[in-house]
Design a protein around this motif. Structure first.
Motif, PDB file in Angstrom:
ATOM      1  N   VAL A  74       8.952   5.029 -12.909  1.00 24.43           N
ATOM      2  CA  VAL A  74       8.394   6.026 -11.986  1.00 24.43           C
ATOM      3  C   VAL A  74       6.882   5.839 -11.996  1.00 24.43           C
ATOM      4  N   PHE A  75       6.298   5.454 -10.853  1.00 21.75           N
ATOM      5  CA  PHE A  75       4.859   5.149 -10.869  1.00 21.75           C
ATOM      6  C   PHE A  75       3.996   6.225 -10.225  1.00 21.75           C
ATOM      7  N   ALA A  76       4.592   7.122  -9.437  1.00 25.38           N
ATOM      8  CA  ALA A  76       3.815   8.199  -8.798  1.00 25.38           C
ATOM      9  C   ALA A  76       4.788   9.195  -8.185  1.00 25.38           C
ATOM     10  N   ARG A  77       4.198  10.235  -7.601  1.00 25.32           N
ATOM     11  CA  ARG A  77       5.020  11.202  -6.866  1.00 25.32           C
ATOM     12  C   ARG A  77       4.459  11.391  -5.459  1.00 25.32           C
ATOM     13  N   ALA A  78       5.354  11.623  -4.524  1.00 24.98           N
ATOM     14  CA  ALA A  78       4.953  11.811  -3.130  1.00 24.98           C
ATOM     15  C   ALA A  78       4.195  13.126  -2.969  1.00 24.98           C
ATOM     16  N   SER A  79       3.232  13.121  -2.046  1.00 22.96           N
ATOM     17  CA  SER A  79       2.503  14.356  -1.768  1.00 22.96           C
ATOM     18  C   SER A  79       1.979  14.334  -0.327  1.00 22.96           C
TER      19      SER A  79
ATOM     20  N   VAL B 288       0.868  -1.181   0.000  1.00 22.31           N
ATOM     21  CA  VAL B 288       0.000   0.000   0.000  1.00 22.31           C
ATOM     22  C   VAL B 288       0.900   1.225   0.000  1.00 22.31           C
ATOM     23  N   ILE B 289       0.699   2.067  -0.991  1.00 19.82           N
ATOM     24  CA  ILE B 289       1.455   3.315  -1.079  1.00 19.82           C
ATOM     25  C   ILE B 289       0.474   4.451  -0.819  1.00 19.82           C
ATOM     26  N   GLY B 290       0.737   5.221   0.220  1.00 18.17           N
ATOM     27  CA  GLY B 290      -0.176   6.287   0.598  1.00 18.17           C
ATOM     28  C   GLY B 290       0.364   7.669   0.263  1.00 18.17           C
ATOM     29  N   HIS B 291      -0.559   8.628   0.098  1.00 18.81           N
ATOM     30  CA  HIS B 291      -0.256  10.054  -0.045  1.00 18.81           C
ATOM     31  C   HIS B 291       0.490  10.371  -1.338  1.00 18.81           C
ATOM     32  N   THR B 292      -0.048   9.905  -2.453  1.00 17.65           N
ATOM     33  CA  THR B 292       0.599  10.198  -3.727  1.00 17.65           C
ATOM     34  C   THR B 292      -0.203  11.223  -4.517  1.00 17.65           C
ATOM     35  N   ARG B 293       0.447  11.781  -5.500  1.00 11.67           N
ATOM     36  CA  ARG B 293      -0.250  12.539  -6.526  1.00 11.67           C
ATOM     37  C   ARG B 293       0.396  12.169  -7.848  1.00 11.67           C
ATOM     38  N   ARG B 294      -0.204  12.587  -8.938  1.00  8.05           N
ATOM     39  CA  ARG B 294       0.336  12.291 -10.270  1.00  8.05           C
ATOM     40  C   ARG B 294       0.714  10.825 -10.384  1.00  8.05           C
ATOM     41  N   VAL B 295      -0.278   9.965 -10.269  1.00 12.04           N
ATOM     42  CA  VAL B 295      -0.067   8.533 -10.437  1.00 12.04           C
ATOM     43  C   VAL B 295       0.068   8.230 -11.922  1.00 12.04           C
ATOM     44  N   TYR B 296       1.126   7.541 -12.299  1.00 11.19           N
ATOM     45  CA  TYR B 296       1.415   7.296 -13.719  1.00 11.19           C
ATOM     46  C   TYR B 296       1.020   5.892 -14.164  1.00 11.19           C
ATOM     47  N   VAL B 297       0.405   5.113 -13.281  1.00 15.68           N
ATOM     48  CA  VAL B 297       0.023   3.740 -13.623  1.00 15.68           C
ATOM     49  C   VAL B 297      -1.470   3.572 -13.385  1.00 15.68           C
ATOM     50  N   ARG B 298      -2.060   2.539 -13.977  1.00 19.21           N
ATOM     51  CA  ARG B 298      -3.501   2.328 -13.808  1.00 19.21           C
ATOM     52  C   ARG B 298      -3.766   0.890 -13.381  1.00 19.21           C
ATOM     53  N   GLU B 299      -4.973   0.701 -12.852  1.00 22.03           N
ATOM     54  CA  GLU B 299      -5.367  -0.613 -12.359  1.00 22.03           C
ATOM     55  C   GLU B 299      -5.222  -1.679 -13.447  1.00 22.03           C
TER      56      GLU B 299
END
Ligand code: ZN
Length: 183
Positions: free
Chosen positions: A140-145, A120-131
């Protein structure tokens, strides 16, 4: 005089540069001030809240913990907003519908059944992957936020059994693969 200015400049860079990226909302619930690198994120950053019983005030009292302390099911690493998150291991993105709002607007549930974990990855923005997507190592699958986080931008890294719930969360640090930043 020029040498003195250069020396002063070095001292200022050494002391002020890391602070320039500090988030005033960060509170560190560990005595460990080491900056760690990890194949899961860019840069070198401090642990903010370790896995397990913690005096951090964001969790309800847990019977496993003394003094009314709560239990943190993941490991939090404080990092500047926008820090890149990398797939250090390959995984498949599975439905995050079971995850609550505590993980922010874009919680991610990532699975590697062969290695035997959900992440579980919490508190992201700009997620670059999909279900449903298979994500290769190094992506790079997301950015921290700070989405859903009262305590500033950070990575919440939580390891679970495959298909398991919150109660199956275990010590995630070996998977996070932290190493002290070379000095
Ligand atoms: Zn957390």
């Amino acid at each position: 005089m020029r040498l003195l200015a250069a020396l002063l400049g070095l001292v200022l860079v050494g002391t002020l540069a890391p602070a320039a990226h500090a988030d005033p909302r960060w509170h560190f619930y560990t005595a460990d001030r080491t900056r760690y690198e990890s194949p899961w994120f860019g840069g070198a950053h401090r642990i903010m809240i370790p896995f397990g019983c913690t005096s951090a005030p964001y969790y309800s009292p847990d019977p496993r913990c003394r003094g009314g302390n709560g239990f943190h099911h993941g490991l939090d690493v404080a990092m500047p907003c926008g820090t890149r998150l990398y797939a250090a291991q390959p995984f498949r993105v599975v439905s995050s519908d079971s995850l609550g709002s505590a993980y922010g607007e874009h919680p991610l549930l990532l699975r590697n059944a062969r290695q035997g974990w959900d992440l579980v990855i919490g508190h992201t923005r700009r997620v670059y992957v999909r279900e449903g997507q298979w994500v290769r190592r190094g992506t790079v699958f997301a950015r921290a936020s700070d989405s859903g986080a009262p305590d500033g931008c950070h990575l919440h890294f939580e390891k679970r059994a495959v298909g398991g719930g919150l109660s199956t969360a275990t010590w995630p640090r070996p998977l996070l693969d932290l190493s002290p930043r070379p000095s």
